[in-house]
Scaffold this motif. Sequence first.
Motif, PDB file in Angstrom:
ATOM      1  N   TYR A  57     -10.491  22.427  48.043  1.00  0.00           N
ATOM      2  CA  TYR A  57     -10.507  23.260  46.838  1.00  0.00           C
ATOM      3  C   TYR A  57     -10.962  22.500  45.592  1.00  0.00           C
ATOM      4  O   TYR A  57     -10.615  22.889  44.467  1.00  0.00           O
ATOM      5  CB  TYR A  57      -9.112  23.842  46.591  1.00  0.00           C
ATOM      6  N   ARG A  58     -11.744  21.460  45.769  1.00  0.00           N
ATOM      7  CA  ARG A  58     -12.137  20.643  44.614  1.00  0.00           C
ATOM      8  C   ARG A  58     -12.882  21.455  43.556  1.00  0.00           C
ATOM      9  O   ARG A  58     -12.728  21.209  42.354  1.00  0.00           O
ATOM     10  CB  ARG A  58     -12.972  19.446  45.063  1.00  0.00           C
ATOM     11  N   ARG A  59     -13.672  22.435  43.966  1.00  0.00           N
ATOM     12  CA  ARG A  59     -14.406  23.241  43.000  1.00  0.00           C
ATOM     13  C   ARG A  59     -13.486  24.166  42.220  1.00  0.00           C
ATOM     14  O   ARG A  59     -13.778  24.513  41.073  1.00  0.00           O
ATOM     15  CB  ARG A  59     -15.486  24.050  43.710  1.00  0.00           C
ATOM     16  N   ARG A  60     -12.389  24.582  42.842  1.00  0.00           N
ATOM     17  CA  ARG A  60     -11.449  25.479  42.166  1.00  0.00           C
ATOM     18  C   ARG A  60     -10.573  24.739  41.156  1.00  0.00           C
ATOM     19  O   ARG A  60      -9.857  25.378  40.389  1.00  0.00           O
ATOM     20  CB  ARG A  60     -10.545  26.154  43.199  1.00  0.00           C
ATOM     21  N   LEU A  61     -10.622  23.400  41.190  1.00  0.00           N
ATOM     22  CA  LEU A  61      -9.731  22.612  40.339  1.00  0.00           C
ATOM     23  C   LEU A  61     -10.419  22.107  39.080  1.00  0.00           C
ATOM     24  O   LEU A  61      -9.835  21.326  38.333  1.00  0.00           O
ATOM     25  CB  LEU A  61      -9.184  21.417  41.134  1.00  0.00           C
ATOM     26  N   ARG A  62     -11.648  22.531  38.844  1.00  0.00           N
ATOM     27  CA  ARG A  62     -12.359  22.090  37.645  1.00  0.00           C
ATOM     28  C   ARG A  62     -11.623  22.555  36.392  1.00  0.00           C
ATOM     29  O   ARG A  62     -11.223  23.705  36.279  1.00  0.00           O
ATOM     30  CB  ARG A  62     -13.782  22.641  37.650  1.00  0.00           C
ATOM     31  N   GLY A  63     -11.465  21.659  35.466  1.00  0.00           N
ATOM     32  CA  GLY A  63     -10.774  21.978  34.228  1.00  0.00           C
ATOM     33  C   GLY A  63      -9.269  22.022  34.352  1.00  0.00           C
ATOM     34  O   GLY A  63      -8.573  22.438  33.417  1.00  0.00           O
ATOM     35  N   LEU A  64      -8.738  21.574  35.515  1.00  0.00           N
ATOM     36  CA  LEU A  64      -7.301  21.640  35.739  1.00  0.00           C
ATOM     37  C   LEU A  64      -6.525  20.840  34.696  1.00  0.00           C
ATOM     38  O   LEU A  64      -5.565  21.322  34.106  1.00  0.00           O
ATOM     39  CB  LEU A  64      -6.974  21.132  37.143  1.00  0.00           C
ATOM     40  N   LEU A  65      -6.961  19.602  34.450  1.00  0.00           N
ATOM     41  CA  LEU A  65      -6.232  18.719  33.543  1.00  0.00           C
ATOM     42  C   LEU A  65      -6.471  19.054  32.078  1.00  0.00           C
ATOM     43  O   LEU A  65      -5.735  18.588  31.202  1.00  0.00           O
ATOM     44  CB  LEU A  65      -6.608  17.263  33.817  1.00  0.00           C
ATOM     45  N   THR A  66      -7.502  19.854  31.801  1.00  0.00           N
ATOM     46  CA  THR A  66      -7.783  20.215  30.402  1.00  0.00           C
ATOM     47  C   THR A  66      -7.104  21.522  30.008  1.00  0.00           C
ATOM     48  O   THR A  66      -7.206  21.948  28.863  1.00  0.00           O
ATOM     49  CB  THR A  66      -9.300  20.343  30.185  1.00  0.00           C
ATOM     50  N   GLY A  67      -6.424  22.151  30.971  1.00  0.00           N
ATOM     51  CA  GLY A  67      -5.777  23.435  30.687  1.00  0.00           C
ATOM     52  C   GLY A  67      -4.411  23.302  30.052  1.00  0.00           C
ATOM     53  O   GLY A  67      -3.796  24.316  29.719  1.00  0.00           O
ATOM     54  N   GLY A  68      -3.935  22.068  29.885  1.00  0.00           N
ATOM     55  CA  GLY A  68      -2.634  21.876  29.255  1.00  0.00           C
ATOM     56  C   GLY A  68      -1.493  22.266  30.174  1.00  0.00           C
ATOM     57  O   GLY A  68      -1.650  22.445  31.385  1.00  0.00           O
ATOM     58  N   TRP A  69      -0.305  22.413  29.564  1.00  0.00           N
ATOM     59  CA  TRP A  69       0.897  22.707  30.324  1.00  0.00           C
ATOM     60  C   TRP A  69       0.811  24.026  31.071  1.00  0.00           C
ATOM     61  O   TRP A  69       1.302  24.158  32.204  1.00  0.00           O
ATOM     62  CB  TRP A  69       2.093  22.712  29.382  1.00  0.00           C
ATOM     63  N   ASP A  70       0.160  25.032  30.483  1.00  0.00           N
ATOM     64  CA  ASP A  70       0.068  26.329  31.142  1.00  0.00           C
ATOM     65  C   ASP A  70      -0.656  26.243  32.475  1.00  0.00           C
ATOM     66  O   ASP A  70      -0.334  26.982  33.409  1.00  0.00           O
ATOM     67  CB  ASP A  70      -0.651  27.336  30.231  1.00  0.00           C
ATOM     68  N   GLY A  71      -1.648  25.348  32.556  1.00  0.00           N
ATOM     69  CA  GLY A  71      -2.393  25.220  33.803  1.00  0.00           C
ATOM     70  C   GLY A  71      -1.675  24.409  34.866  1.00  0.00           C
ATOM     71  O   GLY A  71      -1.998  24.513  36.050  1.00  0.00           O
ATOM     72  N   LEU A  72      -0.716  23.599  34.442  1.00  0.00           N
ATOM     73  CA  LEU A  72      -0.021  22.708  35.373  1.00  0.00           C
ATOM     74  C   LEU A  72       1.385  23.181  35.711  1.00  0.00           C
ATOM     75  O   LEU A  72       1.946  22.783  36.732  1.00  0.00           O
ATOM     76  CB  LEU A  72       0.067  21.300  34.778  1.00  0.00           C
ATOM     77  N   ARG A  73       1.970  24.015  34.856  1.00  0.00           N
ATOM     78  CA  ARG A  73       3.391  24.344  34.958  1.00  0.00           C
ATOM     79  C   ARG A  73       3.771  24.901  36.326  1.00  0.00           C
ATOM     80  O   ARG A  73       4.738  24.437  36.947  1.00  0.00           O
ATOM     81  CB  ARG A  73       3.761  25.351  33.868  1.00  0.00           C
ATOM     82  N   GLY A  74       3.022  25.890  36.815  1.00  0.00           N
ATOM     83  CA  GLY A  74       3.390  26.534  38.074  1.00  0.00           C
ATOM     84  C   GLY A  74       3.426  25.558  39.229  1.00  0.00           C
ATOM     85  O   GLY A  74       4.400  25.513  39.989  1.00  0.00           O
ATOM     86  N   GLY A  75       2.362  24.759  39.386  1.00  0.00           N
ATOM     87  CA  GLY A  75       2.302  23.823  40.490  1.00  0.00           C
ATOM     88  C   GLY A  75       3.358  22.737  40.402  1.00  0.00           C
ATOM     89  O   GLY A  75       3.967  22.353  41.410  1.00  0.00           O
ATOM     90  N   LEU A  76       3.592  22.241  39.180  1.00  0.00           N
ATOM     91  CA  LEU A  76       4.590  21.188  39.011  1.00  0.00           C
ATOM     92  C   LEU A  76       6.002  21.714  39.289  1.00  0.00           C
ATOM     93  O   LEU A  76       6.809  21.036  39.951  1.00  0.00           O
ATOM     94  CB  LEU A  76       4.512  20.611  37.595  1.00  0.00           C
ATOM     95  N   LEU A  77       6.320  22.911  38.812  1.00  0.00           N
ATOM     96  CA  LEU A  77       7.660  23.455  39.012  1.00  0.00           C
ATOM     97  C   LEU A  77       7.904  23.826  40.480  1.00  0.00           C
ATOM     98  O   LEU A  77       8.988  23.570  41.010  1.00  0.00           O
ATOM     99  CB  LEU A  77       7.876  24.669  38.118  1.00  0.00           C
ATOM    100  N   THR A  78       6.908  24.419  41.127  1.00  0.00           N
ATOM    101  CA  THR A  78       7.093  24.742  42.550  1.00  0.00           C
ATOM    102  C   THR A  78       7.210  23.467  43.372  1.00  0.00           C
ATOM    103  O   THR A  78       8.017  23.385  44.308  1.00  0.00           O
ATOM    104  CB  THR A  78       5.939  25.607  43.082  1.00  0.00           C
ATOM    105  N   GLY A  79       6.413  22.453  43.033  1.00  0.00           N
ATOM    106  CA  GLY A  79       6.518  21.177  43.731  1.00  0.00           C
ATOM    107  C   GLY A  79       7.865  20.517  43.509  1.00  0.00           C
ATOM    108  O   GLY A  79       8.453  19.940  44.436  1.00  0.00           O
ATOM    109  N   LEU A  80       8.382  20.600  42.288  1.00  0.00           N
ATOM    110  CA  LEU A  80       9.688  20.020  41.989  1.00  0.00           C
ATOM    111  C   LEU A  80      10.787  20.726  42.777  1.00  0.00           C
ATOM    112  O   LEU A  80      11.701  20.074  43.318  1.00  0.00           O
ATOM    113  CB  LEU A  80       9.964  20.139  40.487  1.00  0.00           C
ATOM    114  N   CYS A  81      10.719  22.049  42.873  1.00  0.00           N
ATOM    115  CA  CYS A  81      11.705  22.794  43.661  1.00  0.00           C
ATOM    116  C   CYS A  81      11.627  22.415  45.137  1.00  0.00           C
ATOM    117  O   CYS A  81      12.661  22.223  45.799  1.00  0.00           O
ATOM    118  CB  CYS A  81      11.486  24.295  43.506  1.00  0.00           C
ATOM    119  N   LEU A  82      10.414  22.303  45.661  1.00  0.00           N
ATOM    120  CA  LEU A  82      10.241  21.964  47.071  1.00  0.00           C
ATOM    121  C   LEU A  82      10.775  20.567  47.354  1.00  0.00           C
ATOM    122  O   LEU A  82      11.484  20.341  48.344  1.00  0.00           O
ATOM    123  CB  LEU A  82       8.764  22.067  47.449  1.00  0.00           C
ATOM    124  N   PHE A  83      10.448  19.611  46.490  1.00  0.00           N
ATOM    125  CA  PHE A  83      10.944  18.255  46.668  1.00  0.00           C
ATOM    126  C   PHE A  83      12.460  18.210  46.533  1.00  0.00           C
ATOM    127  O   PHE A  83      13.139  17.493  47.279  1.00  0.00           O
ATOM    128  CB  PHE A  83      10.310  17.311  45.646  1.00  0.00           C
TER     129      PHE A  83
END
Length: 309
Positions: A57-83
């Motif tokens: 999914y490398r093409r789908r991740l373009r601009g991921l780090l430039t989207g700020g917290w809104d772009g990262l929040r879902g993945g980080l929170l779901t990952g934190l719950c899973l861990f």
Amino acid sequence: MSGRAAAAWRAEAALVAIAFIWGATFVLVKQALEDASTLLFLALRFLLAAAVLLAAYRRRLRGLLTGGWDGLRGGLLTGLCLFGGYLFQTLGLRLTTPAKSAFLTGLAIPLVPVLAALLLRLAPSASELAGIAVATAGMALLTAPDAGVAINPGDLLTLGAAFFFALHLIAVGHYSPRDGFERLSVLQVATVALLALAGFWWAETPFLHSSLTLAGAVAVTGILATALALTVQAWAQRHTSYTRTAVIFAAEPVFAALTSFVVLGETLTGRGWLGAALILAGILIVELKPFHGAGRPGRRKTESRPNPL
């Protein structure tokens, strides 16, 4: 059958396939843990899964780090719950028995509709409540220890694992329509991999012995049971409710028991077979919807909702 209903059936069939994969790989993971400590094994498994998903999914991740917290929040929170689920389950397993661990972790199933109602104000339907009750009873018969009901610190830690696993299921369903299931899958898997790498050296006594069994287990669980399964889960939960997902995932120990029977020759007791039958009955109740009234079905994930997470 309407387009929405057909999509829901496909999604729920995919969730059954995930439960089968997770249940079928239980024996493989159990054998692999003789050659690697738990969190170190998880780190290897999730690192491989993250690499596979990044490549896919490398093409789908373009601009991921430039989207700020809104772009990262879902993945980080779901990952934190899973861990959190894996970590508390691992810490608890040191202080309680495997049978009690399996039973207490299974309490994530009835926790899902409770948390969904509290966090998202989504009341389950009568059929979903009935399915949850029947499947939970089956889980108790299938996994509860024969003796010993005293609560110890390990049991409390394992209850924490059930809470985090239930919260993960809700978070996936909440964020997948917003972030896209591809992005959510990559972020949550990478989060677990990094947290496992950061935690294995203090949360356990790490060890690693290279073997073909361990390599095969990392490959199978990393690619099939993690990269593929979590991506399919994120896609499927866009089309079905939290409660229905939880009931379907109750079939995991049934598939684990069947795999153990085929591979290791382990057999269930009469109580175990009754438990397996009740779990499958709970799934059928949720799918066939024989009851009406008392609540409303969990809404599809395309609808607007509050954002407490």
